[in-house]
Scaffold this motif. Sequence first.
Motif, PDB file in Angstrom:
ATOM      1  N   SER A 123       0.691  -1.281   0.039  1.00 20.88           N
ATOM      2  CA  SER A 123       0.113   0.027   0.061  1.00 20.88           C
ATOM      3  C   SER A 123       0.780   1.396   0.010  1.00 20.88           C
ATOM      4  CB  SER A 123      -0.734   0.028   1.134  1.00 20.88           C
ATOM      5  OG  SER A 123       0.039   0.207   2.459  1.00 20.88           O
ATOM      6  N   GLY A 124       2.241   1.091   0.214  1.00 22.35           N
ATOM      7  CA  GLY A 124       3.054   2.217   0.443  1.00 22.35           C
ATOM      8  C   GLY A 124       3.190   2.551   1.946  1.00 22.35           C
ATOM      9  N   GLY A 125       2.397   1.853   2.824  1.00 22.42           N
ATOM     10  CA  GLY A 125       2.421   2.304   4.081  1.00 22.42           C
ATOM     11  C   GLY A 125       1.803   3.622   4.466  1.00 22.42           C
ATOM     12  N   VAL A 171      18.186   2.438  11.123  1.00 23.28           N
ATOM     13  CA  VAL A 171      17.920   2.623   9.479  1.00 23.28           C
ATOM     14  C   VAL A 171      16.897   3.853  10.136  1.00 23.28           C
ATOM     15  CG1 VAL A 171      16.857   2.171   7.893  1.00 23.28           C
ATOM     16  CG2 VAL A 171      18.339   0.557   8.648  1.00 23.28           C
ATOM     17  N   GLU A 172      16.953   5.136   9.525  1.00 22.99           N
ATOM     18  CA  GLU A 172      15.950   5.981   9.584  1.00 22.99           C
ATOM     19  C   GLU A 172      15.069   5.741   8.220  1.00 22.99           C
ATOM     20  OE1 GLU A 172      15.410  10.795   9.626  1.00 22.99           O
ATOM     21  OE2 GLU A 172      17.345  10.198   8.999  1.00 22.99           O
ATOM     22  N   ILE A 173      13.706   5.926   8.682  1.00 22.76           N
ATOM     23  CA  ILE A 173      12.780   5.912   7.716  1.00 22.76           C
ATOM     24  C   ILE A 173      12.386   6.953   6.861  1.00 22.76           C
ATOM     25  CG2 ILE A 173      10.505   4.949   7.167  1.00 22.76           C
ATOM     26  CD1 ILE A 173      12.665   2.690   7.984  1.00 22.76           C
ATOM     27  N   GLY A 174      13.138   7.114   5.784  1.00 24.57           N
ATOM     28  CA  GLY A 174      12.688   8.376   4.894  1.00 24.57           C
ATOM     29  C   GLY A 174      11.486   8.224   4.155  1.00 24.57           C
ATOM     30  N   ASN A 175      11.056   6.892   4.031  1.00 27.14           N
ATOM     31  CA  ASN A 175       9.640   6.880   3.205  1.00 27.14           C
ATOM     32  C   ASN A 175       9.373   5.314   3.455  1.00 27.14           C
ATOM     33  OD1 ASN A 175       7.732   6.461   1.229  1.00 27.14           O
ATOM     34  ND2 ASN A 175       8.734   8.034   0.042  1.00 27.14           N
ATOM     35  N   THR A 176       8.101   5.171   4.042  1.00 27.09           N
ATOM     36  CA  THR A 176       7.791   3.877   4.287  1.00 27.09           C
ATOM     37  C   THR A 176       7.146   2.966   3.196  1.00 27.09           C
ATOM     38  OG1 THR A 176       5.253   4.664   4.433  1.00 27.09           O
ATOM     39  CG2 THR A 176       6.635   4.593   6.428  1.00 27.09           C
ATOM     40  N   ASP A 177       7.212   3.817   1.678  1.00 24.50           N
ATOM     41  CA  ASP A 177       6.948   3.052   0.345  1.00 24.50           C
ATOM     42  C   ASP A 177       8.387   2.469   0.174  1.00 24.50           C
ATOM     43  OD1 ASP A 177       5.478   1.953  -1.423  1.00 24.50           O
ATOM     44  OD2 ASP A 177       5.879   3.852  -2.710  1.00 24.50           O
ATOM     45  N   ALA A 178       9.454   2.677   0.870  1.00 25.66           N
ATOM     46  CA  ALA A 178      10.497   1.942   0.456  1.00 25.66           C
ATOM     47  C   ALA A 178      10.915   0.888   1.317  1.00 25.66           C
ATOM     48  CB  ALA A 178      12.041   3.112   0.566  1.00 25.66           C
ATOM     49  N   GLU A 179      10.042  -0.116   1.484  1.00 27.06           N
ATOM     50  CA  GLU A 179       9.944  -1.146   2.566  1.00 27.06           C
ATOM     51  C   GLU A 179      10.592  -2.208   2.162  1.00 27.06           C
ATOM     52  OE1 GLU A 179       7.556  -2.899  -0.285  1.00 27.06           O
ATOM     53  OE2 GLU A 179       7.697  -0.946   0.618  1.00 27.06           O
ATOM     54  N   GLY A 180      10.887  -2.679   0.670  1.00 23.86           N
ATOM     55  CA  GLY A 180      11.150  -3.825   0.243  1.00 23.86           C
ATOM     56  C   GLY A 180      12.743  -4.161   0.738  1.00 23.86           C
ATOM     57  N   LYS A 230       0.414   4.973  -1.131  1.00 21.03           N
ATOM     58  CA  LYS A 230       0.442   5.357  -2.682  1.00 21.03           C
ATOM     59  C   LYS A 230      -0.837   5.609  -3.095  1.00 21.03           C
ATOM     60  CE  LYS A 230       3.311   0.910  -3.700  1.00 21.03           C
ATOM     61  NZ  LYS A 230       4.711   1.628  -4.472  1.00 21.03           N
ATOM     62  N   PRO A 231      -0.738   6.334  -4.358  1.00 21.90           N
ATOM     63  CA  PRO A 231      -2.346   6.722  -5.143  1.00 21.90           C
ATOM     64  C   PRO A 231      -3.095   5.399  -5.616  1.00 21.90           C
ATOM     65  CG  PRO A 231      -0.203   7.370  -6.568  1.00 21.90           C
ATOM     66  CD  PRO A 231       0.128   7.011  -5.353  1.00 21.90           C
ATOM     67  N   ALA A 232      -4.061   5.219  -5.770  1.00 20.85           N
ATOM     68  CA  ALA A 232      -4.858   4.181  -6.412  1.00 20.85           C
ATOM     69  C   ALA A 232      -3.976   3.732  -7.511  1.00 20.85           C
ATOM     70  CB  ALA A 232      -6.242   4.688  -6.462  1.00 20.85           C
ATOM     71  N   SER A 233      -3.780   4.526  -8.609  1.00 20.67           N
ATOM     72  CA  SER A 233      -2.859   4.163  -9.763  1.00 20.67           C
ATOM     73  C   SER A 233      -1.535   3.392  -9.170  1.00 20.67           C
ATOM     74  CB  SER A 233      -2.699   5.299 -10.613  1.00 20.67           C
ATOM     75  OG  SER A 233      -1.632   6.072  -9.853  1.00 20.67           O
TER      76      SER A 233
END
Length: 462
Positions: free
Chosen positions: A234-236, A304-313, A240-243
């Motif tokens: 989902s991007g956390g 690790v500092e989380i700059g973006n939860t969508d960089a989860e992989g 993420k947008p729906a697209s």
Amino acid sequence: MTEFAILLLHDGGQPAKRLTLVTTDSFDAWLGAQGERVRAHVAATRFAGKPATLVVVPGDGADWDAVVGVPAGDLGPWDLAHAATALPAGTYRVDGATGLAGLGWLMAQHRFDRYRSTPEPEGARVLLVAGDATETVRLAEATALVRDLVDTPAADMGPDAIAAAVQEQARLFGAEVRVTVGEALLPASGDAGFPMVHAVGRAAATQPRLVDMRWGNPAHPKLTLVGKGVSFDSGGLDIKPASGMALMKKDMGGAAHALALARLVMQARLPVSLRLIIPAVENAISGNAFRPGDILASRAGLRVEIGNTDAEGRLILADALTLACEEQPDLLLDFATLTGAARVALGPELPALFSHDDALAAAMTEAGTAAGDPLWRMPLWAPYKDMLKSTIADINNAGEGGFAGAVTAALFLDRFVDKGVRWAHVDLFAWNPAAKPGRPKGGAAMTLAAGFGAVKTLLSLK
């Protein structure tokens, strides 16, 4: 999966329709050698030998054969895929060498019909080939495994189902599987755990897990495969947008590829000590989701500092790669649908390859080229490490400025790989955005032949 072994058979002189292969350059010569009846028929169909076209030509009485247009040069994997679905059910032999085209012939007949209430039955198109078709059949089975796993919606392919898919393959080949689930991923006395796997997956209804499969003789060379198993992204909280979410059921494509390559290794009974590691999570949103700005512990001890939860992989792969390096494998390969930046750079059909090891990179690219399974090496450009700096932790998970996203993601993983380990990272799409012969829109297998060829070369197993 289709019973591929009955669709690609050794040519023992069985009755079969003949497939004559022509190119746009050789078409005129072929046509000139035909009788008036055939020439008139071909003219009426406007067949001109273009690739992925064919014409059925009349023979004596009710008999007929087919002429198939192909590209010039040796046949590639997909050059007969169109014919495999356009021709009527029956048995065929190619007038000439089939080369790599057996794979496309098989995959064109593969169907993912799990969710169709009334699957349409289709007759089999059997291709007779010179020599043993075993390796092609095995590659088709592995390819179908990737497609089926990736095409399955996240509701039926959560972290638990990913683990179950590994356990199913383990049962087939006598491998052992250990699955660490939920709170057991957290550090405990004497065990560093998998804290980033837990952090990424803890917000989902299905608990995160670390799947660890072993097969083979421990005395043999150590081959470890790692695959990103994000069942849905989902991007956390950086949603993420729906697209952007539309295709995120495929974010476990790396896990599917690692499992399929493991299947190829086990099925061929290669003399290796195989280990498959898959961190399986869903990146969901709830009150306990990890946040931008959080500092996560890692199995390696780095913060690790989380700059973006969508960089989860990269987070879950970091814990898995740390585990892999603890026993110093002779060869370590990881597969991940990691960045959109790799797709911007190379498009959907060309996976990005990262490695410090020139011989490893060369072995994978050469094996891929030989098998019609290409990938492209990209740089682990050391100066870009500065983009991952954190002011309060050891490293940030998201590159600053948005530049070189595929490179910075690979550099992040590089921090968690021991320098003495021979390692390559593959950033792939795992999806066909548009249908092509033998490759329907949907899940796609990439680099399986490249990876299998490189394993045999680098571990001296040929």
